[in-house]
Design a protein around this motif. Sequence first.
Motif, PDB file in Angstrom:
ATOM      1  N   ASP A   7      -7.967  -9.008 -10.439  1.00 11.01           N
ATOM      2  CA  ASP A   7      -7.067 -10.139 -10.190  1.00 11.01           C
ATOM      3  C   ASP A   7      -5.720 -10.024 -10.897  1.00 11.01           C
ATOM      4  N   ARG A   8      -5.437  -8.893 -11.523  1.00 10.56           N
ATOM      5  CA  ARG A   8      -4.080  -8.658 -12.021  1.00 10.56           C
ATOM      6  C   ARG A   8      -3.161  -8.440 -10.822  1.00 10.56           C
ATOM      7  N   VAL A   9      -1.923  -8.861 -10.948  1.00 11.90           N
ATOM      8  CA  VAL A   9      -0.966  -8.768  -9.847  1.00 11.90           C
ATOM      9  C   VAL A   9       0.036  -7.663 -10.148  1.00 11.90           C
ATOM     10  N   ALA A  10       0.155  -6.736  -9.204  1.00 10.69           N
ATOM     11  CA  ALA A  10       1.009  -5.564  -9.399  1.00 10.69           C
ATOM     12  C   ALA A  10       2.017  -5.437  -8.269  1.00 10.69           C
ATOM     13  N   VAL A  11       3.198  -4.947  -8.606  1.00 10.67           N
ATOM     14  CA  VAL A  11       4.189  -4.492  -7.632  1.00 10.67           C
ATOM     15  C   VAL A  11       4.271  -2.981  -7.741  1.00 10.67           C
ATOM     16  N   VAL A  12       4.185  -2.295  -6.606  1.00 13.27           N
ATOM     17  CA  VAL A  12       4.329  -0.838  -6.560  1.00 13.27           C
ATOM     18  C   VAL A  12       5.439  -0.517  -5.571  1.00 13.27           C
ATOM     19  N   THR A  13       6.463   0.172  -6.024  1.00 14.06           N
ATOM     20  CA  THR A  13       7.548   0.550  -5.119  1.00 14.06           C
ATOM     21  C   THR A  13       7.315   1.959  -4.586  1.00 14.06           C
ATOM     22  N   GLY A  14       7.892   2.234  -3.413  1.00 14.73           N
ATOM     23  CA  GLY A  14       7.666   3.534  -2.783  1.00 14.73           C
ATOM     24  C   GLY A  14       6.202   3.754  -2.469  1.00 14.73           C
ATOM     25  N   ALA A  15       5.564   2.722  -1.896  1.00 12.83           N
ATOM     26  CA  ALA A  15       4.102   2.676  -1.813  1.00 12.83           C
ATOM     27  C   ALA A  15       3.519   3.205  -0.513  1.00 12.83           C
ATOM     28  N   SER A  16       4.326   3.686   0.402  1.00 14.73           N
ATOM     29  CA  SER A  16       3.810   3.991   1.737  1.00 14.73           C
ATOM     30  C   SER A  16       3.121   5.342   1.843  1.00 14.73           C
ATOM     31  N   LYS A  17       3.396   6.259   0.906  1.00 13.85           N
ATOM     32  CA  LYS A  17       2.810   7.590   1.003  1.00 13.85           C
ATOM     33  C   LYS A  17       2.827   8.258  -0.369  1.00 13.85           C
ATOM     34  N   GLY A  18       2.196   9.416  -0.443  1.00 14.44           N
ATOM     35  CA  GLY A  18       2.239  10.210  -1.658  1.00 14.44           C
ATOM     36  C   GLY A  18       1.703   9.497  -2.879  1.00 14.44           C
ATOM     37  N   ILE A  19       2.439   9.627  -3.985  1.00 21.71           N
ATOM     38  CA  ILE A  19       1.999   9.053  -5.256  1.00 21.71           C
ATOM     39  C   ILE A  19       1.908   7.537  -5.173  1.00 21.71           C
ATOM     40  N   GLY A  20       2.887   6.889  -4.535  1.00 22.69           N
ATOM     41  CA  GLY A  20       2.867   5.432  -4.446  1.00 22.69           C
ATOM     42  C   GLY A  20       1.675   4.908  -3.682  1.00 22.69           C
ATOM     43  N   LEU A  21       1.312   5.580  -2.599  1.00 14.59           N
ATOM     44  CA  LEU A  21       0.134   5.187  -1.835  1.00 14.59           C
ATOM     45  C   LEU A  21      -1.124   5.347  -2.689  1.00 14.59           C
ATOM     46  N   VAL A 184       5.929  -0.676 -21.851  1.00 10.54           N
ATOM     47  CA  VAL A 184       6.680   0.127 -20.890  1.00 10.54           C
ATOM     48  C   VAL A 184       6.394   1.597 -21.173  1.00 10.54           C
ATOM     49  N   ASN A 185       5.842   2.281 -20.192  1.00  6.88           N
ATOM     50  CA  ASN A 185       5.507   3.687 -20.335  1.00  6.88           C
ATOM     51  C   ASN A 185       6.014   4.478 -19.131  1.00  6.88           C
ATOM     52  N   THR A 186       6.072   5.774 -19.298  1.00 10.44           N
ATOM     53  CA  THR A 186       6.568   6.683 -18.271  1.00 10.44           C
ATOM     54  C   THR A 186       5.512   7.719 -17.950  1.00 10.44           C
ATOM     55  N   VAL A 187       5.358   8.031 -16.682  1.00 16.95           N
ATOM     56  CA  VAL A 187       4.512   9.146 -16.247  1.00 16.95           C
ATOM     57  C   VAL A 187       5.433  10.168 -15.591  1.00 16.95           C
ATOM     58  N   SER A 188       5.352  11.405 -16.059  1.00 18.45           N
ATOM     59  CA  SER A 188       6.239  12.462 -15.574  1.00 18.45           C
ATOM     60  C   SER A 188       5.430  13.541 -14.868  1.00 18.45           C
ATOM     61  N   PRO A 189       5.311  13.439 -13.544  1.00 18.73           N
ATOM     62  CA  PRO A 189       4.606  14.486 -12.798  1.00 18.73           C
ATOM     63  C   PRO A 189       5.416  15.780 -12.753  1.00 18.73           C
ATOM     64  N   GLY A 190       4.695  16.866 -12.540  1.00 19.27           N
ATOM     65  CA  GLY A 190       5.317  18.109 -12.114  1.00 19.27           C
ATOM     66  C   GLY A 190       5.267  18.152 -10.598  1.00 19.27           C
ATOM     67  N   PRO A 191       5.089  19.315 -10.015  1.00 16.61           N
ATOM     68  CA  PRO A 191       4.964  19.381  -8.554  1.00 16.61           C
ATOM     69  C   PRO A 191       3.634  18.773  -8.100  1.00 16.61           C
ATOM     70  N   VAL A 192       3.718  17.885  -7.127  1.00 16.27           N
ATOM     71  CA  VAL A 192       2.542  17.163  -6.633  1.00 16.27           C
ATOM     72  C   VAL A 192       2.446  17.377  -5.123  1.00 16.27           C
ATOM     73  N   LEU A 193       1.236  17.561  -4.639  1.00 16.52           N
ATOM     74  CA  LEU A 193       1.012  17.850  -3.220  1.00 16.52           C
ATOM     75  C   LEU A 193       1.184  16.565  -2.417  1.00 16.52           C
ATOM     76  N   THR A 194       2.441  16.228  -2.141  1.00 12.68           N
ATOM     77  CA  THR A 194       2.805  15.023  -1.397  1.00 12.68           C
ATOM     78  C   THR A 194       3.598  15.420  -0.160  1.00 12.68           C
ATOM     79  N   PRO A 195       3.886  14.453   0.721  1.00 15.10           N
ATOM     80  CA  PRO A 195       4.735  14.756   1.879  1.00 15.10           C
ATOM     81  C   PRO A 195       6.099  15.320   1.503  1.00 15.10           C
ATOM     82  N   TRP A 196       6.592  15.012   0.303  1.00 16.42           N
ATOM     83  CA  TRP A 196       7.856  15.607  -0.158  1.00 16.42           C
ATOM     84  C   TRP A 196       7.779  17.127  -0.078  1.00 16.42           C
ATOM     85  N   TRP A 197       6.598  17.669  -0.357  1.00 12.92           N
ATOM     86  CA  TRP A 197       6.378  19.106  -0.241  1.00 12.92           C
ATOM     87  C   TRP A 197       5.930  19.515   1.159  1.00 12.92           C
ATOM     88  N   THR A 198       5.043  18.754   1.748  1.00 14.11           N
ATOM     89  CA  THR A 198       4.313  19.243   2.923  1.00 14.11           C
ATOM     90  C   THR A 198       4.939  18.883   4.269  1.00 14.11           C
TER      91      THR A 198
END
Length: 270
Positions: A7-21, A184-198
């Motif tokens: 029941d926590r309420v979250a906003v996720v931006t860029g949520a349609s694909k890849g990491i956001g999805l 407030v924290n940051t997550v720093s991915p490297g290369p991720v198998l997302t549509p940006w790549w594929t």
Amino acid sequence: MDLQLTDRVAVVTGASKGIGLAITRTLLEEGAKVVAASRKVTPELAELARDGDALEHVSVDLTDPDAPAAVVARAIDRFACLDILVNNAGGPPPGATLPRFSFFDADDADWRAMFEFNLFSAVRACRAAIPAMLERGGGSIVNISTGHARQASAINVDYGAAKAAMNNFGKALAEEFGPQGIRVNTVSPGPVLTPWWTDQGGAADVLAAKLGTTREELLEGGAAQLMNLATGRLATPDEIATVVALLASPRSASTTGADFAVDSGWLKAV
């Protein structure tokens, strides 16, 4: 482990694909209610919406200065509060193709677009979200950055610069609002198998053309070898989402101002 996100309420931006999805799916699985912001609804995001009333989609262009506040307002209208903000929207701005291989490949307009999408959208979202979190007595903000923010490169100079600014911004917010219960924290991915790549015309195709190889060879291990990834493979979106969910959780109550590299062992510096 119960992440205490029911029941926590979250906003996720860029949520349609890849990491956001993947982040949206993971938060829903943990019992959270999610407002997912993206320019359009993908079939995968629509499928998540069929599973109940815990997901609300907002169609916005996050380079519009008014869009982040509109997304936060929708979350409060729909679910009455806000506990979590995940600033995931980023990467190539609408209409841009990455990677770029030189500083001279981007002009002033390219730099402005990159900062609008990768930094200013997050700044505006935080400006809207923090007052709502303060009313709740606290909250969690997770900014999705990149290893390029710490490892400078001639590739995608403008992108790395925008994300380096995001890292600094996140630490500044953690310092100011930590005493008031906002982490407030940051997550720093490297290369991720997302549509940006594929996707056709995406990073795999651009790099393959540059290197004289094929997209298949890059995706099946060539990119990992080229970037000297310790795991020998690109990360998956779910692996990023798992870290985000933990940081969003009250179980991470003493973690703030931190930057987590989820990059297959790409960054080597101590």
